[in-house]
Design an enzyme around this catalytic site. Structure first.
Site, short mmCIF file in Angstrom:
data_model
loop_
_atom_site.label_atom_id
_atom_site.label_comp_id
_atom_site.label_asym_id
_atom_site.label_seq_id
_atom_site.Cartn_x
_atom_site.Cartn_y
_atom_site.Cartn_z
N THR A 143 -16.42 -1.23 -6.33
CA THR A 143 -16.94 -1.77 -7.80
C THR A 143 -17.93 -2.96 -7.74
OG1 THR A 143 -14.77 -0.96 -8.26
CG2 THR A 143 -15.85 -2.29 -9.70
N CYS A 447 10.57 -2.52 23.86
CA CYS A 447 10.19 -1.50 22.81
C CYS A 447 11.43 -0.86 22.44
CB CYS A 447 9.39 -0.57 23.61
SG CYS A 447 7.77 -1.38 24.20
#
Ligand code: 3NM
Ligand code: MG
Length: 521
Positions: A143, A447
């Site tokens: 925009t 992990c």
């Protein structure tokens, strides 16, 4: 004679645009009328191309509409147009007339807003008597292509922090730049600095380009009014909780019990090295693992009541896309996302990937070793060698302060793992001494802990800090018990012993055992 400044609700600020690319064939006056019916609380007429006569004509029509609903109308840049139609004020950019001059011309009752992209611009605008700040550009936007700086939610937060006088902002602030229904709650949430929050958001295309401006405005306002409590409820500060767990252990035990009986979904986007081990750890601790790096299926998985772990690993562009899609899907339904920035400090690509992910969505928990958390902080001085944790460079106090600072900045729970783990939600910070040195000798132990924390946070969303703590204790106490076993002779035999102990600890909790005041079982 002074009529005084009108009261202003800054929640949803519509900035108009008359270009065909955005307005299309719609009538600007009708769009504004419908948008106000939908909930827009403030309107700015902005037209960078029209002749003055056309501007005055449109502004006076818009003013008739905004007056009907008792909503203020401001004019972008053009004080003459504002005066010609008697609008309530102006919005001025950094290249427009200065705030002091504008005030001289328009007088004390006019609302004068100023664009600010930096702390310096914000402070100057406040000194010069601005009534509000439009801060941004939050995210790059088609925009307005000549925007000077894209500052992200971090930049908004820095400005909000600098605008505060004690605990109160001195002037209202609204953010602008690519804000829409998919990110408005995150922008409100992530930009907050303590109790100092945005007063609202300004949008152009989210409403002006909509085929149904009324319903677009209504959904935006609904999201604004329900943020951040709806999805990102944060933990109430608990000053009684200092560094000892005594008063909380009963609750931690009960969280473990709900987890081991839950079979909650644990969605892992994790690297190939650890997939098998993480999935086994999930099963042993009572969650139901799914290993999927397929972004497009994340929205379906996100609705199943579980949590997502993003284990960054080798952050290829394809993986980053999948991570972003996964995070968006879970954020959209308010489900937890855990971020493990594996090797986050190791290479420039990984450091950039950490930044990208931190701005692409919202995490409930960020966990990593010292180098990885340093990469998240953006202040890492440790050059990570591999993904394994290197030697510590900071003191216990520095680590505790760092996790607390990141927790406050990112509005989430932060865990730094190591021989001692540091966990904080900004209000509560604890050091956890449990664990086994064998965890440092097998692959994927960090992990897999991320997977455990994820499913714990999914079963106990009301207090993510305690949920993470319960998950860590489940994991690390099991590791201690595995290490103590006769049949644990090294990393190889540690793994099956550890999986057994993860499972057995859950079974024992079901039968009534619990965590003791010193973190012993
Ligand atoms: N001012 P959209 S960004 C008018 O950063 C304007 O100061 C900006 O449009 C600034 O909501 C912008 O369609 C355009 O992204 C915002
Ligand atoms: Mg301007």
């Amino acid at each position: 004679e002074s009529r005084g400044k009108p009261p202003v609700d800054w929640s949803l600020y519509l900035v108009t645009d008359s270009t065909p690319a955005i307005l299309g064939g719609k009538d600007i006056v009708q769009v504004v009328d419908q948008a106000i019916q939908g909930g827009v609380t403030l309107v700015q007429y902005r037209d960078k191309h029209a002749d003055t006569g056309v501007m005055v004509d449109i502004a006076s029509k818009l003013h008739a509409v905004t007056r009907k609903y008792n909503v203020p109308l401001l004019i972008n840049d053009r004080l003459d147009v504002c005066q010609a139609v008697g609008a309530e004020g102006v919005h001025i950019g950094q290249d427009d007339m200065g705030c002091i001059e504008a005030r001289k011309i328009l007088g004390p009752d006019a609302i004068i807003g100023v664009t600010a992209s930096s702390v310096e611009e914000a402070q100057k605008a406040i000194e010069d008597g601005a009534d509000y700040l439009g801060i941004g550009t939050t995210f790059a936007t088609p925009t307005k292509t000549d925007t000077k700086s894209i500052i992200g939610t971090r930049g908004l937060q820095e400005i909000l922090a600098a605008c505060s006088t004690g605990t109160e902002k001195s002037v209202p602030c609204v953010a602008i730049g690519s804000i829409n229904a998919s990110n408005v709650q995150r922008v409100l949430h992530q930009s907050a600095h303590g109790s100092n929050r945005l007063n609202g958001v300004a949008v152009v295309s989210a409403i002006m380009a909509s085929t149904d401006p009324r319903s677009s405005a209504r959904s935006l306002l609904d999201l604004i009014k329900t943020a951040p409590q709806k999805y990102y409820a944060s933990v109430a500060p608990n000053t009684a909780f200092v560094t000892e767990l005594a008063s909380q252990v009963a609750q931690v035990t009960s969280i473990i019990k709900s987890h081991v009986t839950s079979s909650v979904l644990c969605h892992n986007m994790t690297n190939t090295v650890v997939q098998n081990f993480a999935a086994n750890v999930c099963l042993a601790t009572g969650s139901s693992p799914i290993m999927s790096e397929n972004g497009p299926e994340a929205p379906d998985l996100a609705r199943l009541g579980g949590a997502l772990v993003i284990n960054m690993g080798t952050a290829t562009p394809e993986k980053l896309n999948a991570f972003t899609a996964g995070m968006r899907a879970y954020n959209a339904v308010g489900a937890p996302v855990i971020f493990d920035p594996v090797g986050g400090g190791a290479t420039a690509i990984r450091r950039n990937a950490v930044k990208t992910l931190l701005t692409a969505g919202f995490f409930s928990v960020i966990k990593g070793n010292e180098g990885e958390i340093g990469a998240v902080a953006g202040t890492s001085t440790t050059q990570q060698r591999g993904v394994d944790s290197g030697p510590s460079v900071s003191t216990a106090e520095e680590k505790a302060n760092l996790v607390k600072a990141i927790a406050l900045r990112e509005h989430c729970v932060v865990l730094m793992t190591g021989k001692t783990d540091y966990l904080s939600d900004g209000a509560r910070t604890v050091a956890i001494e449990n664990g086994s040195h064998w965890l440092g000798k097998i692959t994927g132990s960090g992990c897999a802990l991320g997977s455990v924390i994820a499913s714990y946070v999914a079963v106990h969303r009301q207090d993510k800090f305690l949920a993470a703590l319960a998950g860590i204790l489940h994991y690390e106490i099991a590791a201690e018990r595995a290490e103590a076993r006769q049949d644990c002779r090294g990393p190889g035999s540690f793994i099956p012993a550890f999986l057994d102990e993860l499972y057995l600890l859950g079974e024992e909790v079901k039968q009534g055992r619990g965590i003791g005041a010193n973190g012993e079982f």
